[in-house]
Design a protein around this motif. Sequence first.
Motif, PDB file in Angstrom:
ATOM      1  N   ASP A  91       0.813  -1.214   0.000  1.00 24.16           N
ATOM      2  CA  ASP A  91       0.000   0.000   0.000  1.00 24.16           C
ATOM      3  C   ASP A  91       0.851   1.271   0.000  1.00 24.16           C
ATOM      4  N   PHE A  92       2.100   1.159   0.422  1.00 23.11           N
ATOM      5  CA  PHE A  92       2.973   2.337   0.464  1.00 23.11           C
ATOM      6  C   PHE A  92       3.455   2.723  -0.926  1.00 23.11           C
ATOM      7  N   TYR A  93       3.660   1.742  -1.797  1.00 28.81           N
ATOM      8  CA  TYR A  93       4.235   1.988  -3.120  1.00 28.81           C
ATOM      9  C   TYR A  93       3.180   1.922  -4.218  1.00 28.81           C
ATOM     10  N   ALA A  94       3.360   2.763  -5.237  1.00 27.77           N
ATOM     11  CA  ALA A  94       2.529   2.671  -6.431  1.00 27.77           C
ATOM     12  C   ALA A  94       3.082   1.625  -7.389  1.00 27.77           C
ATOM     13  N   ALA A  95       4.415   1.476  -7.407  1.00 27.97           N
ATOM     14  CA  ALA A  95       5.056   0.504  -8.293  1.00 27.97           C
ATOM     15  C   ALA A  95       6.468   0.252  -7.796  1.00 27.97           C
ATOM     16  N   VAL A  96       7.049  -0.849  -8.257  1.00 21.79           N
ATOM     17  CA  VAL A  96       8.432  -1.173  -7.934  1.00 21.79           C
ATOM     18  C   VAL A  96       9.161  -1.545  -9.223  1.00 21.79           C
ATOM     19  N   PHE A  97      10.362  -1.000  -9.410  1.00 17.43           N
ATOM     20  CA  PHE A  97      11.215  -1.305 -10.556  1.00 17.43           C
ATOM     21  C   PHE A  97      12.425  -2.070 -10.027  1.00 17.43           C
ATOM     22  N   ALA A  98      12.583  -3.318 -10.436  1.00 18.40           N
ATOM     23  CA  ALA A  98      13.669  -4.158  -9.948  1.00 18.40           C
ATOM     24  C   ALA A  98      14.523  -4.625 -11.124  1.00 18.40           C
ATOM     25  N   HIS A  99      15.768  -4.154 -11.170  1.00 17.59           N
ATOM     26  CA  HIS A  99      16.689  -4.488 -12.254  1.00 17.59           C
ATOM     27  C   HIS A  99      17.603  -5.637 -11.829  1.00 17.59           C
ATOM     28  N   SER A 100      17.467  -6.764 -12.487  1.00 13.64           N
ATOM     29  CA  SER A 100      18.275  -7.963 -12.251  1.00 13.64           C
ATOM     30  C   SER A 100      18.291  -8.395 -10.786  1.00 13.64           C
ATOM     31  N   PRO A 101      17.113  -8.614 -10.199  1.00 16.47           N
ATOM     32  CA  PRO A 101      17.071  -9.098  -8.804  1.00 16.47           C
ATOM     33  C   PRO A 101      17.345 -10.595  -8.768  1.00 16.47           C
ATOM     34  N   LEU A 102      17.854 -11.080  -7.646  1.00 13.03           N
ATOM     35  CA  LEU A 102      18.070 -12.513  -7.508  1.00 13.03           C
ATOM     36  C   LEU A 102      17.910 -12.979  -6.057  1.00 13.03           C
ATOM     37  N   ASP A 103      18.487 -12.253  -5.124  1.00 13.78           N
ATOM     38  CA  ASP A 103      18.454 -12.654  -3.713  1.00 13.78           C
ATOM     39  C   ASP A 103      17.011 -12.808  -3.231  1.00 13.78           C
ATOM     40  N   GLU A 104      16.650 -14.003  -2.795  1.00 14.19           N
ATOM     41  CA  GLU A 104      15.307 -14.315  -2.288  1.00 14.19           C
ATOM     42  C   GLU A 104      14.216 -13.878  -3.271  1.00 14.19           C
TER      43      GLU A 104
END
Length: 376
Positions: free
Chosen positions: A153-166
């Motif tokens: 609810d805090f964020y409108a969107a998330v941009f994740a570039h090359s995530p891997l950990d968990e």
Amino acid sequence: MKRTLTLLLLWIHFGAFAQVDTVRFYSDAFGTDREVYVHLPDFYAFQAPDFPNPFIYLLDGQHEWFANPVQNDIRYLQYTHDIPLAITVMIPHEDRNAECAVQEVGHPQALHVFITEELPRVLQKYSPSKNRILIGHSFSASFALYSFGLNPDFYAAVFAHSPLDELGSSLKSIPHERYADVYLSIGSTIRTKDGWHRQRFDSIVAPYRDQITHIYTLPSAGHTSLPILANARMLSEYYLPFSLRTDEIAAVDLNYQLVEAPMIVPDEMEKIGKAERLFNRHYPLQVNEINGIASRYYASNYFEHAEQLMKYGIRWFPNYYEFHLFLAELIQYTEPISAIEHGERALELYDRYEKESEDYLEYRKEIVMFLDSIEP
């Protein structure tokens, strides 16, 4: 009735006044002083105090090679009107791995508390809206997904570039109805590019591909270059509805004449009111949008429409001298006393904000000559 085109040209003169504030405060979450860098967009200085500003939170603010190019992307897309004039908050890390490594999905880590609880309190003076994006890369991308899942609810969107950990655990923690607001990018399969992350990323993300529709694959991108190459595309696509919101207002032909006559002023302003949205929340028109629509009314001699739009502009940008000046021009014959008041206000603001501009004295002389020409 004669209209002063030189003043119109002055009115559409672009003013910037972007600035960076360093905000330092004691963080209970980290138990030490921390600081963030708040990049204020063009025209911020002219806003009304209650103008609702979108926020972009950028992790890895300690890495200039990452933060500066991403901020340049943001500023360029703001200049081209593809994204709103959001405030960017660069968040540097003292120990990136320790702060961003996901320790336990569902358990609030210090950085999550810092962003979602502490920062909003110290950034309240910037009049934030609820349109907040979190951007991360690699370790910080994994943290961004974790934080989004913990408090969607805090964020409108998330941009994740090359995530891997968990990655799998974090994706699983995100509510299904919010997958549309998850933007993922991954680079090349080549080992020396982003191959190590890519192989594992593909296998983890495979079950989510029907639900997470914003997955960007850049076959030539390396792990480090990926966010610089992907971020502009992700931002422009996320904010596409915003960039199109005024397309149906005062459309013009190749001669810059209105394709069809506008509705009467109240109805036209109601139409503009319906466009004041950033997704599902109220977001006033920006300076460039007001400029563009008003200039199109003006070019087709719909002066009353331009007048009302200037009054609207002054409501949200009371310190923008050009709106006061153009309104003064529009009402100089019908409301000369009010025109003088707005003209004098324009001169005051011009002196406050434009003294360092190359053409300061020349334009100031034009404003004074215009004021002297008004007959009360």
